[in-house]
Write an enzyme that holds these catalytic residues in place. Structure first.
Site, PDB file in Angstrom:
ATOM      1  NE  ARG A   1      -4.273  -1.774   1.664  1.00  0.00           N
ATOM      2  CZ  ARG A   1      -5.221  -2.186   2.490  1.00  0.00           C
ATOM      3  NH1 ARG A   1      -5.156  -1.874   3.765  1.00  0.00           N
ATOM      4  NH2 ARG A   1      -6.231  -2.900   2.048  1.00  0.00           N
TER       5      ARG A   1
ATOM      6  N   GLY B   1      -8.210  -9.328   0.498  1.00  0.00           N
ATOM      7  CA  GLY B   1      -7.134  -9.537   1.470  1.00  0.00           C
ATOM      8  C   GLY B   1      -6.461 -10.897   1.352  1.00  0.00           C
TER       9      GLY B   1
ATOM     10  N   GLY C   1     -12.688  -5.180   1.178  1.00  0.00           N
ATOM     11  CA  GLY C   1     -14.110  -4.854   1.075  1.00  0.00           C
ATOM     12  C   GLY C   1     -14.450  -4.056  -0.180  1.00  0.00           C
TER      13      GLY C   1
END
Ligand code: AMP
Length: 396
Positions: free
Chosen positions: A38, A354, A377
């Protein structure tokens, strides 16, 4: 990129303070960041803004402090990893609502980082005042956090009402990859869907059957489909209440001309370990105390045969209990095949979620996919066909 506002739409950024929403909710172990994806994902936007002469103010959530300060969840601990990943100095500017923070930002020549936004109840409540106070720290707002954009929070939605706003370069890339795979795919297009349970992916499957030519289902969730077909699944993970939903999905798939592929041969164990395993059983040989923990070798071959003909593949969820060897075989071999087809330029492959990232990493295939989203999500909601509030806020 349709009508999404991009950095270009913001005009010159020289001397401007840019509030940059990123997702620094990174996995940590013993105080160290263990997956830098990230952080690396925001590098492009950060260096673009630096070259444009903007002051960068990073803001993110971290964990679930539920509206109050929690020492262990301070974003200050991410600073070393951020500096390393971005190759630039980062000043921890702290509390977004403190008076001195504005001065700290003004006096800093470095990239600034605000404290965990979820320390404030106004963040998750999308409180208008909180959004306004955040907005007061900058001149423009850029969202580079696809993985947080399914949340209607102050830093993903509310703030966009107060400042000129746009999507960051990473966010644009992510939406382009997902759109290419889901909305405008080259056919034949297939989805590989695995994971523990069907309950978390019903809406995903309902949306995918009208868009995909093939859906290949593995993992624990395949068991509910197999049980709905009257097949033997022994003591496997199953959601009996959802067998009728599985039947409806299979019927709707036929009507939508989408072929659902289920494993017809499986690998089992009597316990969650590998000592009493049986690899490659036909379903009618599954015993009452067997747990199906992976698709079998013939099913792996069958899945790869279908995927070999596809030009686009979307992947979410592991095909087996990949954390326990040898039940990682299905995920590993199918991921390796998709990675190789992609590398040879035969297909576009997009994966997300994930556990999916961890599974592809484990399979050593992550680098060969066209695009791997770190969103959990948000990726699933995109697959469900939902409009994500944080993205909607950036539309012209
Ligand atoms: P999800 O978060 O829904 O993508 O599920 C991922 C989890 O599903 C992983 O921890 C896998 O170990 C687990 N899983 C996959 N296949 C099976 C299976 N056949 N039986 C039990 N667990 C499984």
């Amino acid at each position: 990129m349709g009508n999404l506002r991009t950095i270009k739409d913001l005009g010159t950024l020289k001397g401007k303070k840019v509030l940059l929403r990123v997702d620094l909710n990174v996995p940590m172990q013993d105080g160290t960041v263990v997956d830098h994806s990230r952080i690396l994902g925001i590098r492009e936007t950060v260096s673009h803004l630096k070259s444009a002469g903007a002051t960068i103010i990073l803001m993110s959530h971290f964990g679930r402090p539920e509206g109050q300060p929690v020492i262990g969840l301070s974003l200050s601990q991410i600073v070393p990893a951020l500096e390393q990943g971005l190759g630039a100095k980062v000043t921890f500017a702290g509390d977004a609502l403190a008076k001195e923070t504005k001065t700290k930002i003004k006096n800093s020549k470095d990239i600034c980082l605000l404290e965990n936004l979820r320390f404030y109840p106004g963040e998750e409540a999308n409180d208008a005042d909180f959004a306004k106070q955040l907005a007061a720290l900058g001149d423009v707002y850029i969202n580079d956090a696809f993985s947080s954009s399914h949340r209607a929070h102050a830093s993903t939605l509310g703030i966009a009402h107060h400042l000129p706003s746009a999507a960051g370069l990473g966010l644009v890339k992510e939406i382009e990859a997902l759109t290419t795979a889901l909305e405008n795919p080259r056919h034949p297009v297939a989805a590989v869907i695995g994971g523990a349970k069907i309950s978390t992916k019903i809406s995903v499957l309902q949306n995918l059957i009208v868009k995909m030519d093939h859906i290949l289902i593995g993992g624990g969730m395949a068991n509910t489909f197999l049980a709905a077909q009257g097949k033997r699944i022994g003591a496997s993970l199953n959601e009996p209440d959802l067998e009728s939903v599985a039947t409806t999905i299979m019927e709707n798939a036929v009507a939508a001309n989408c072929k659902i592929h289920l494993p017809d041969e499986v690998s089992v164990a009597k316990h969650f370990n590998a000592t009493d395993k049986a690899i490659g059983l036909p379903l009618d040989a599954v015993e009452d105390d067997d747990m199906i923990l992976d698709i079998g070798p013939k099913a792996i071959e069958g899945f790869i045969k279908v995927l070999r003909r596809c030009k686009t593949v979307i992947w979410n969820g592991p095909l087996g209990a990949f954390e326990i060897k040898p039940f990682d075989r299905g995920t590993n071999q199918v991921a390796e095949a998709v990675g190789n087809f992609t590398k040879k330029g035969k297909m576009i492959s997009v994966a997300g979620g994930g556990d999916t990232v961890a599974a592809l990493y484990h399979a050593n295939a992550k680098g060969n996919f066209t695009y791997v989203s770190t969103a959990g999500g948000a990726f699933l909601e995109w697959l469900e066909g939902k409009t994500l509030p944080g993205i909607a806020a950036l539309m012209l």
